[in-house]
Motif scaffolding. Structure first.
Motif, short mmCIF file in Angstrom:
data_model
loop_
_atom_site.label_atom_id
_atom_site.label_comp_id
_atom_site.label_asym_id
_atom_site.label_seq_id
_atom_site.Cartn_x
_atom_site.Cartn_y
_atom_site.Cartn_z
N GLU A 1 -15.05 -22.04 -8.01
CA GLU A 1 -14.52 -23.12 -8.56
C GLU A 1 -15.18 -24.02 -9.02
N GLN A 2 -16.64 -23.62 -9.08
CA GLN A 2 -17.86 -24.47 -9.77
C GLN A 2 -18.14 -23.88 -11.07
N ARG A 3 -17.62 -22.80 -11.29
CA ARG A 3 -17.56 -22.24 -12.68
C ARG A 3 -16.51 -22.91 -13.61
N ARG A 4 -16.93 -22.82 -14.93
CA ARG A 4 -15.91 -23.24 -15.77
C ARG A 4 -15.18 -22.15 -16.79
N THR A 5 -15.98 -21.06 -16.76
CA THR A 5 -15.28 -19.84 -17.36
C THR A 5 -14.52 -19.10 -16.39
N SER A 6 -13.47 -18.64 -16.60
CA SER A 6 -12.58 -17.91 -15.61
C SER A 6 -12.56 -16.44 -16.05
N HIS B 1 -30.09 -26.83 -11.78
CA HIS B 1 -30.29 -25.88 -12.90
C HIS B 1 -30.10 -24.40 -12.16
N VAL B 2 -29.23 -23.67 -13.11
CA VAL B 2 -28.67 -22.32 -12.32
C VAL B 2 -29.46 -21.21 -12.78
N CYS B 3 -29.98 -20.41 -12.36
CA CYS B 3 -30.89 -19.31 -12.76
C CYS B 3 -30.00 -17.87 -12.62
N THR B 4 -29.54 -17.40 -13.75
CA THR B 4 -28.68 -16.14 -13.69
C THR B 4 -29.46 -15.00 -13.20
N GLY B 5 -28.78 -14.08 -13.06
CA GLY B 5 -29.38 -12.69 -12.26
C GLY B 5 -30.10 -11.76 -13.26
N PRO B 6 -30.38 -10.53 -13.04
CA PRO B 6 -31.00 -9.78 -13.95
C PRO B 6 -29.74 -9.28 -15.05
N ASP B 7 -30.54 -9.07 -16.48
CA ASP B 7 -29.67 -8.72 -17.41
C ASP B 7 -29.86 -7.27 -17.47
N SER B 8 -28.96 -6.74 -18.43
CA SER B 8 -29.03 -5.30 -18.59
C SER B 8 -30.17 -4.59 -19.41
N SER B 9 -30.99 -5.24 -19.98
CA SER B 9 -32.11 -5.00 -20.94
C SER B 9 -33.17 -4.20 -20.16
N ARG C 1 -23.51 -7.58 -11.05
CA ARG C 1 -23.03 -8.93 -12.04
C ARG C 1 -24.14 -9.14 -13.02
N ASP C 2 -23.79 -9.21 -14.51
CA ASP C 2 -24.58 -9.58 -15.24
C ASP C 2 -24.31 -10.93 -15.90
N THR C 3 -24.93 -11.99 -15.43
CA THR C 3 -24.46 -13.19 -15.75
C THR C 3 -25.48 -13.98 -16.86
N SER C 4 -26.18 -12.94 -17.58
CA SER C 4 -27.19 -13.62 -18.67
C SER C 4 -26.63 -14.25 -19.71
N ASP C 5 -25.09 -14.08 -20.05
CA ASP C 5 -24.48 -14.83 -21.10
C ASP C 5 -24.03 -16.22 -20.94
N LEU C 6 -24.29 -16.60 -19.51
CA LEU C 6 -23.90 -18.05 -19.04
C LEU C 6 -25.36 -18.82 -19.28
N ASP C 7 -24.88 -20.25 -19.45
CA ASP C 7 -25.81 -21.25 -19.47
C ASP C 7 -25.25 -22.49 -18.63
N ASN C 8 -25.90 -23.52 -18.55
CA ASN C 8 -25.59 -24.40 -17.81
C ASN C 8 -24.39 -25.24 -17.93
N SER C 9 -23.84 -25.03 -19.29
CA SER C 9 -22.55 -25.53 -19.66
C SER C 9 -21.44 -24.70 -19.09
N SER C 10 -21.77 -23.37 -18.50
CA SER C 10 -20.69 -22.39 -18.11
C SER C 10 -20.33 -23.05 -16.49
N TYR C 11 -21.06 -24.18 -15.92
CA TYR C 11 -20.84 -24.65 -14.53
C TYR C 11 -20.33 -26.04 -14.57
N SER C 12 -19.76 -26.47 -13.54
CA SER C 12 -19.28 -27.54 -13.19
C SER C 12 -20.39 -28.14 -12.16
#
Length: 660
Positions: free
Chosen positions: A421-426, A555-563, A538-549
């Protein structure tokens, strides 16, 4: 830390010990900020962690059985700590970033049997392995940026083992004299030790199994940060020995340097010239905009066709050198190829390094730096909720799982602690498919069986390419006689559905545990799978602070990306740090212990030794400037490519001798 009450005020509270959070903690602590670093887990590094085999089995069981804590039970305690004008923002107590865990054991379930005839061979093998590790281990040095071998440490750390090996060797020689061999011409009989599931459990501590599979580009952001901050002294690294690809159901080596191209037997003379010309162009493609600007918005694959590269060369460049997807645009593909080429030769004949004992060592190194400068660490300790000031919409404090209120100016949190519920992107998040295999031999045998290999498997259809990293025992991630194999790709389905076809193509998967393939069949030429685990991350590397309410100072740190590299996580850490402390330097070098001057030692700092240190640094800077000037002055791109490939002498990172 012990169970006593924590201090009630910190500058920064950080929740989660993954790579990004650990780098931020080290950077903040280094510039004098008070840091409290917490993690609900019983281990460091979060989704970047490394486990022993037995530890991984326990982690799987615990992860599947975790339960959400009922917030209403502790809400009364929260309310008693609230003040007027404050609100509460609860955090998640369950990690849902990993899913679809499937484990299969193909090793025999029978009791371990150890052939007595091979006891002396085992001692010899251990000796050879220790020698190989000593020769093929590299350490990045913060002041000289060179590569050095680890010989002295092995001699100091294992004197008892060496004495045992020498004693066994002497005893073996006496037995040989008493029982001479009747025919010296007879070839030695090789007795292969069968590895059972009991063997894996017994030798489980020799494994260090990563949840994330990544390598370190020798000129990537992570290596540069390790050198700059002097954190490199806490870890040791090993060269990746070869880059392979799977084409037409056959594993073969990829020619990526000038020497590899001309020594390759897979390429025709015409293909060698075409590949060399293209790689030379990529080294300074910015100087020739007319050759690529018209195609910059087109896929890189189409640009390779326009350059008239053969299908063979297109696969090499796209999947094994640039390591990009079919949809990658031309300019991005050229930059990736250029980065690969510039990383060649710094620490070996490939662009990559791997940390001994697994990738989980790197976050712990930065945690150690944070602790050295005063950071406080607590595992099995989390934050239940945030205390938010309604007027400013900023976090004033946190309430931990022990009911203590701790004030802070900034709060840094790993993505897995954020509630839905704290994420803006569904929309559904991207997923990474992962597989971890234990096998009995390499996918491509060579003179040395102690090499780390990067293998790329091009897609057969519209699916993504699969990246495979094969680790040997001298990387300190698996027991002797086995290989640890990591497979990674972007998810289309579950990890098992995505990766099991690739596993079946490259490995023998027994239909019954312990089954061995028939001699002379195609399956007998493949390595056998002893154990495998599939899972999605889960790959959340495409999210930034604007993606959270969330409040503005969270400051949210996303997890490992796929690179393949870790540049994304390091750049994210630097970005968050500058949001916290815009006027401070990011991870300045930590002083060496011998450079620290204590009270009363002032006159010693004025001696020749101190001046010599400064002069050495000045000389090094001058040498780097001269080297850059020579690089700029050169007009022959082929000479540039040679110089990049030979910057660090390969003798300093010797490949291990073949083991007999």
């Amino acid at each position: 830390m012990a169970s006593e009450e924590l201090p009630c005020q910190f500058d920064v509270v950080i929740l989660g010990t993954g790579l990004t959070e650990s780098v931020i903690a080290a950077a903040c602590s280094r510039v004098g900020q008070s840091v409290l670093h917490l993690d609900r887990r019983t281990y460091y590094a979060g989704n970047w962690a490394s486990f022993t085999f037995n530890g991984l089995l326990s982690w799987i069981e615990d992860y599947k059985n975790q339960e959400e804590v009922n917030a209403t039970e502790s809400e009364q305690a929260w309310r008693s700590l609230m003040e007027e004008g404050e609100d509460v923002l609860p955090l998640s107590s369950v990690d849902s970033s990993i899913s679809n865990i499937e484990v299969y054991c193909y090793a025999s379930e029978e009791e371990e049997t150890k052939p007595s005839a091979t006891s002396n061979d085992t001692a010899s093998e251990d000796t050879n392995e220790t020698s190989t590790e000593a020769q093929d281990t590299v350490i990045t040095d913060g002041s000289t940026e060179t590569v050095k071998t680890q010989n002295a440490e092995d001699e100091v750390s294992e004197p008892i083992e060496e004495q045992r090996d020498v004693s066994d060797a002497g005893q073996s020689q006496e037995e040989k004299e008493q029982h001479p061999i009747s025919s010296p011409a007879d070839p030695p009989v090789e007795v292969k030790r069968k590895i059972t599931y009991q063997t894996l459990l017994k030798e489980g501590r020799r494994f260090n199994i990563d949840l994330v599979s990544k390598l370190m580009y020798s000129r990537g952001a992570l290596v540069d940060l390790l050198i700059k901050s002097n954190v490199s002294r806490y870890a040791e690294f090993k060269n990746i020995g070869r880059i392979l690809t799977c084409r037409n159901e056959k594993v073969e080596q990829v020619p990526c340097s000038r020497a590899d191209v001309f020594a390759s037997k897979q390429l025709t003379v015409v293909e060698k010239r075409m590949l060399m010309k293209f790689l030379t162009f990529c080294l300074d493609f910015e100087q020739h905009p007319e050759e690529y600007q018209d195609h910059s918005e087109k896929p890189f694959r189409e640009f390779l066709k326009i350059k008239k590269l053969t299908e063979n060369l297109q696969d090499f460049v796209l999947h094994s050198i640039a390591i990009v997807t079919q949809e990658t645009l031309t300019e991005e593909g050229l930059k990736a190829t250029q980065h690969f080429l510039r990383c060649l030769g710094r620490y070996g004949n490939t662009p990559f390094l791997f940390p001994l004992y697994g990738l989980g060592e790197i976050p712990q190194c930065f945690c150690r730096m944070c602790a050295v400068f005063g950071g406080i660490y607590c595992l099995r300790h989390s934050v239940q909720c945030l205390v938010v000031d309604k007027a400013s919409n900023k976090v004033k404090a946190v309430i931990d799982t022990r009911g203590q209120r701790i004030s802070c100016s900034h709060f840094v949190v790993e993505d897995s602690y954020i509630r839905d519920e704290q994420r803006r992107t569904s929309t559904a998040h991207e997923q990474i498919s992962r597989a971890v295999l234990i096998t009995d031999r390499s996918v491509l045998t060579s003179e040395s069986d102690q090499q780390i290999s990067l293998v790329t498997v091009p897609p057969l259809d519209s699916s993504s390419a699969v990246r495979m990293v094969e680790l040997c025992s001298s990387s300190m991630t698996c027991m002797p006689g086995t290989y640890l194999v990591h497979l990674t790709c972007s998810s289309s389905n579950s990890a098992q559905e995505d990766l099991s076809p690739v596993v079946s193509r490259l490995f023998h998967v027994p239909s019954v545990p312990g089954e061995e393939p028939s001699e002379g069949t195609e399956e007998s030429s493949k390595p056998s799978v002893l154990w495998v685990m599939y899972f999605n991350m889960r790959d959340t590397s495409d999210l930034d602070n604007s993606s959270y309410s969330l409040p503005s100072n969270v400051h949210v740190c996303t997890g490992p990306d796929s690179s393949l590299g870790s540049d994304y996580s390091i750049k994210l850490a630097e970005s968050v740090f500058h949001q916290l402390l815009p006027d401070e330097e990011f991870c300045p070098p930590a002083p060496n212990p011998e450079d620290i001057i204590y009270d009363g030692d002032g006159p010693q700092a004025e001696g020749a030794g101190f001046d010599q240190t400064n002069n050495t640094e000045a000389d090094q800077n001058q040498a780097e400037e001269e080297s850059a000037a020579v690089e700029t002055a050169s007009s022959d791109p082929a000479e540039k490519m040679d110089r990049v490939a030979q910057e660090t002498p390969l003798e300093s990172a010797r490949t291990p001798p073949s083991e007999e």
